[in-house]
Design an enzyme around this catalytic site. Sequence first.
Site, short mmCIF file in Angstrom:
data_model
loop_
_atom_site.label_atom_id
_atom_site.label_comp_id
_atom_site.label_asym_id
_atom_site.label_seq_id
_atom_site.Cartn_x
_atom_site.Cartn_y
_atom_site.Cartn_z
N ARG A 103 0.81 -1.22 0.00
CA ARG A 103 0.00 0.00 0.00
C ARG A 103 0.84 1.27 0.00
NH1 ARG A 103 -2.38 -3.99 2.96
NH2 ARG A 103 -4.60 -4.39 2.51
N HIS A 128 -0.81 -2.38 -4.57
CA HIS A 128 -0.17 -3.19 -5.60
C HIS A 128 -0.10 -2.48 -6.95
CE1 HIS A 128 0.17 -6.32 -2.76
NE2 HIS A 128 -1.03 -6.84 -2.88
N HIS A 202 2.22 -12.65 -5.49
CA HIS A 202 1.04 -12.76 -4.63
C HIS A 202 0.41 -14.16 -4.72
CE1 HIS A 202 -2.66 -11.36 -2.62
NE2 HIS A 202 -1.99 -10.28 -2.28
N ASP A 276 -2.46 -9.25 8.15
CA ASP A 276 -2.14 -8.56 6.89
C ASP A 276 -1.09 -7.52 7.22
OD1 ASP A 276 -2.08 -7.74 4.29
OD2 ASP A 276 -4.05 -6.78 4.28
N GLU A 342 4.54 -12.67 1.03
CA GLU A 342 5.17 -11.82 0.03
C GLU A 342 6.49 -11.25 0.53
OE1 GLU A 342 1.73 -9.46 -2.29
OE2 GLU A 342 1.74 -9.14 -0.13
#
Length: 378
Positions: A103, A128, A202, A276, A342
Site C-alpha cells: 500500500r 499493488h 502474490h 495482513d 510476500e
Amino acid sequence: MNRATILATALAATVVASPALAADAKRSTFGKMPDGRPVAAVTLTNGRGVSATVIALGASLQALWMPDKAGKREDVQIGYDTLDGYLAKPEFFGATVGRVANRIAKGRFTFDGRTYTTPVNNGPNSLHGGTKGFDKVLWEVTDVKSGPVASVTLRYVSPDGDMGYPGTLTTYATYSLDEQNQLKIEYRATTDRPTVVNISNHAYWNLAGVGSPRGAMGHVVTIPADRYTPTDDTSIPLGRNVSVAGTVFDFRKPTTIGNRVRDGRDPQIVYGRGYDHNWVIGDAVTPTEHLMARVVEPVSGRGYELWSNQPGLQFYSGNFFDGTVVGKKGHIYRMGDAIVMEPQLFPDAPNQPRFPSVRLDPGQTYRNTMTYKLFTQR
C-alpha cells in the site's frame, strides 16, 4: 529455533525421490484477451511430481501441483481454471504485483521534491501499483528452457507515467523449477529515470489442496522475525517496528495460524480482520537469500521454506474472501481458504523515511529473488 535448525528439520523430513534427467518446460495458450491477443502459458515439470504453470497475464503462477505424503498430487494454488475468471474478477491470484507492491497511503508520495499520485483501489489507499498494476497487464514471454532447471522468463515495459509513476521501467520475471523441488521466482528491473520500485509475487497457498474443507488456517507457520510493523485502521504503517514478544504476531516457534488469527483482543487483528502485516526479517536487501518463513500443512505433510533477499515479509491470511469468488473446479473461496507470503520492501515505503528505500536510479538493477523449497514430511 534458529534458522539452521529449521532448515535441518525440513531437509530431514523431505521425501527423497529419484530425480529425472531433466526438468521440462512446455508452452501452450491459456486463452485470449478481449482484444484478441493470446495469453501464453508455460508449465514447468520435474521428475518428482511437481509442476508449476505460469501465465503471461500478470506474469502469474496459475497452478502448482505437488504430492502429499501418500504421493497424491494436488494443486496448492487457488485461482481460476480459465482466463475468464482472471479478467472478470482479478484477486491478485499468483500475480506479479508492482510497480510498488503493498500500500501507498492515499495514493500519494513525494519523490525528489515532486509529488506523485497513483490511483487508489483499496479504501483511501493505492494497493499493488494502482487500478492497473503489473497483475493486470499482458507480459511477453521472452525465454523458455528445459534442462536441469526448467524456466520461463517474461518481460513488461511500463512506460513513463504508468499509474502515475516516473520513468520507463523494464521488468523481467523468471520462474524456474529444479529437481530438488525448488521453485524460484526472480524479478529484475531497470529504469531510465529515478523512480520507486517494490515488486513481489502474490501466490495464494492452500497446501491441503484447492477446495479442501480444511482451508489454510490449520497450516503451521514459522517466521524468524522478532519485529513486525503495526498499522492504522486502513493498513498503513504507523512508521515504527515493534517487538512480536507476547503478541499474536510471534511466529518464532511453529504456530498454527487458526489458533490466534481471530484474537479480537489485539486491535491490529481487528483492523486487518486477521493477519495482513509486515514482519521485519532484516533492515536491508541482502546479496544472498535468507529464510523468511516455513509453512507446513500437517495432514497432507506438504510444506515449503521460503527464502529471499528481501528485508520484509507481508503475511496475509486471506481475510477478505467473502464467498463471492468462484474459483477452480467451481469451489467458492471463503475467508481463510489460503494464505499469502510476500517477500518485499516495507509497505508505504515511499512515505516512510525510516524504512528501507524503494528508490531505483538509472544504471542500477532492482532485484527480488524468492525460493520456495518444497517438501513433503511423513
